[in-house]
Each structure stands twice: as C-alpha cells, then as structure tokens.
Enzyme design. Structure first.
Site, PDB file in Angstrom:
ATOM      1  N   GLU A 107       0.840  -1.198   0.000  1.00 13.07           N
ATOM      2  CA  GLU A 107       0.000   0.000   0.000  1.00 13.07           C
ATOM      3  C   GLU A 107       0.874   1.246   0.000  1.00 13.07           C
ATOM      4  OE1 GLU A 107      -3.425   1.976   2.922  1.00 13.07           O
ATOM      5  OE2 GLU A 107      -3.060  -0.189   2.964  1.00 13.07           O
ATOM      6  N   ASP A 109       0.315   5.419   0.495  1.00 12.01           N
ATOM      7  CA  ASP A 109      -0.738   6.276   1.049  1.00 12.01           C
ATOM      8  C   ASP A 109      -0.443   7.763   0.969  1.00 12.01           C
ATOM      9  OD1 ASP A 109      -2.169   4.056   1.880  1.00 12.01           O
ATOM     10  OD2 ASP A 109      -1.419   4.117   3.929  1.00 12.01           O
ATOM     11  N   GLU A 111      -2.746  10.507   2.971  1.00 12.97           N
ATOM     12  CA  GLU A 111      -3.879  10.709   3.865  1.00 12.97           C
ATOM     13  C   GLU A 111      -3.837  12.143   4.385  1.00 12.97           C
ATOM     14  OE1 GLU A 111      -4.991   6.443   5.783  1.00 12.97           O
ATOM     15  OE2 GLU A 111      -3.387   7.532   6.797  1.00 12.97           O
TER      16      GLU A 111
END
Length: 288
Positions: A107, A109, A111
């Site tokens: 993953e 990311d 955010e």
C-alpha cells in the site's frame, strides 16, 4: 533552499520544468465513468458533470469512497483534489494504492488529516510492504488545500516510489530489495480514494472530535491520470515513467520540501527506534 517570487517559495516557471529527471507526463483527464466506480457510501459518493468530477461526502451515517476498475503493477498516478474546508477536525481524506487483502498487502498512502478552522491539514504518507507499514512521514502543506484543486501524484516503478505534490517531490522510497529491504514489486494495486471519520486519532491524536453540526463534509476529485503498462493509456505523453528518478534539481526540491514542511519522519523517531535499532532502510543511507 529559498525560491523567490512566490509566497510559498516556488515560482510557476520552476514548477513547470524541474522536478523529475525524465520529462513529466502532461495532465490528461480520464473520465471517472469509464475507469472508476463508487465503492461505498450509501449515496454519499457522487459522480458529477457526466463523470468529470467525483464528490465524496461524510455525514454521521456514512463516509464514502471510490476505486479504479483496473489493477496496476507500476505506474504514475495523478489526482487533483480539493479538501474539506473549514472545521474538518476528525475527518480523513485519502488517495492511495493498495493490493488485495489485508494480510501481507502492499500500500502507498496519501492521507489528509483534518483540523480546526484556520489550522493547516497534516499530510500523512506511508509505505506498506508485505502488510507492514510503520514508514510514516508527515508534512504541513505550503498552501491551503481547501481553496482550490491541487495535484497529488504517486510514481511507482522498479527503481523507486516518489510522492509528489504539485510537481514538487516530497518523499522518495528507493528499491533496495537486493539488500533485503522489502519493496512493493509483485502485487498489482488498485487506486482508491475515501472520505471517512477518524475522530479517534486523526486530529491531535483524537483530542479534537468531529463537529457533526458542520456535516456533511465534502471533498472533490477531478482529472485522474494513470500511466501504466496495463489499463488506462499514458497521461498525454509517452514519458518513460518506468525509469523516472529524481535528478539534481528534483533532489533540491525534495530537500526544500522536507526542510520546510516535514513534521515527522519515522527514521528520526527515537522513542520508536532507539539508536542502533532503526529500520534497515534508515541506517545505511539517509531516507527521504
């Protein structure tokens, strides 16, 4: 590093020409209707203007999210995002790549952690390899991400992962598999974006809760662009994203972004990693 002629230290001329060693791909919009789908949200995720834009909303009943229809191994992934304005404390808006499953997944990311009115968002980045994250770097952006759309990009190729904001590289994670350091390289990932409530941890570690009188909270996405060997065709030009790395100018911008905007780097967290116990990728060379 100081850049004159801009309130945030960067001129438009510089932005257009100097980030990656090989030429950047031109922005080329993809219609959301063709290549993405609303994944969840009880009606809180909506495609607007015949698929030119997606609105994600969060209210007390549900957040919302969308995902790409295709999966990719390597590519460059761009998205223009306008974040929740005003008091966004407790909300998290995301743009990320993730492989299937929750065990041993990979993953990458972006955010965006909301905050009280007038306070800047925290941009949280992370790299998961084989289900293990704990590679966080956080930044305070040099602009207000709620006033207009800004472009957030993830470049993922066999050489490196580079997180980019408005063509400014803010983070690099090199492929050092040959040294036994995990690197996402063999699991196809899907592109996701979500808006959800994380008042238990998002703002000052959960000290500031979501003010539901401000709901619904809305974030907007437009001009997605994917350059990959699978699925959607390249973004405008046929730039060789497979071999893109940071050149000297790109590294200067990386140092500038980290010096002026970085507020947390897991490699420097002495509480988590006492001297002599830092992750292997942090020990031998300085991780950006």
């Amino acid at each position: 590093m100081h850049f004159p002629c801009s309130p945030f230290g960067v001129t438009m001329t510089m932005l257009l020409g100097l980030v990656l060693a090989s030429s950047l791909m031109a922005a080329s919009a993809i219609n959301f209707n063709q290549d993405f789908e609303i994944a969840w949200g009880n009606g809180n995720g909506k495609m607007l203007n015949n698929g030119e834009m997606i609105q994600l909303s969060l209210d007390k009943s549900s957040g919302s999210g969308f995902q790409s229809k295709n999966e990719y191994i390597y590519g460059r992934f761009d998205m223009q995002i306008k974040l929740v304005p005003g008091n966004s404390a407790g909300t998290v808006t995301t743009f990320y790549l993730k492989s299937q499953g929750d065990i041993n997944h990979d993953e990458l990311d972006f955010e965006f952690l909301g905050n009280l009115s007038g306070e800047p968002y925290t941009l949280h980045t992370n790299v998961f390899c084989q289900g293990i994250g704990l590679r966080e770097q956080e930044f305070k952006l040099w602009f207000d991400p709620t006033k207009d759309f800004h472009t957030y990009s993830i470049l993922w190729n066999p050489l490196n992962i580079i997180f980019v904001v408005d063509n400014i590289p803010i983070r690099e994670f090199k492929n050092r598999l040959s040294e036994g350091i995990p690197y996402p390289h063999n699991k196809p990932m899907r592109l996701y974006s979500t808006l959800w409530d994380a008042e238990g941890w998002a703002t000052r570690g959960g000290l500031v809760k979501t003010d539901w009188t401000k709901a619904p909270f809305n974030a907007f996405y437009r001009n997605p662009c994917v350059a990959s060997s699978r699925g959607v065709p390249p973004c405008g030009s046929k730039s060789p994203w497979q071999s893109q790395q940071l050149g000297p100018r790109g590294r200067r911008y990386l140092r500038w972004a980290q010096k002026t905007s970085m507020i947390y780097n897991y490699c420097d967290d002495r509480k988590r990693y006492p001297i002599g116990h830092r992750p292997r990728e942090c020990r031998r060379l300085k991780l950006h």
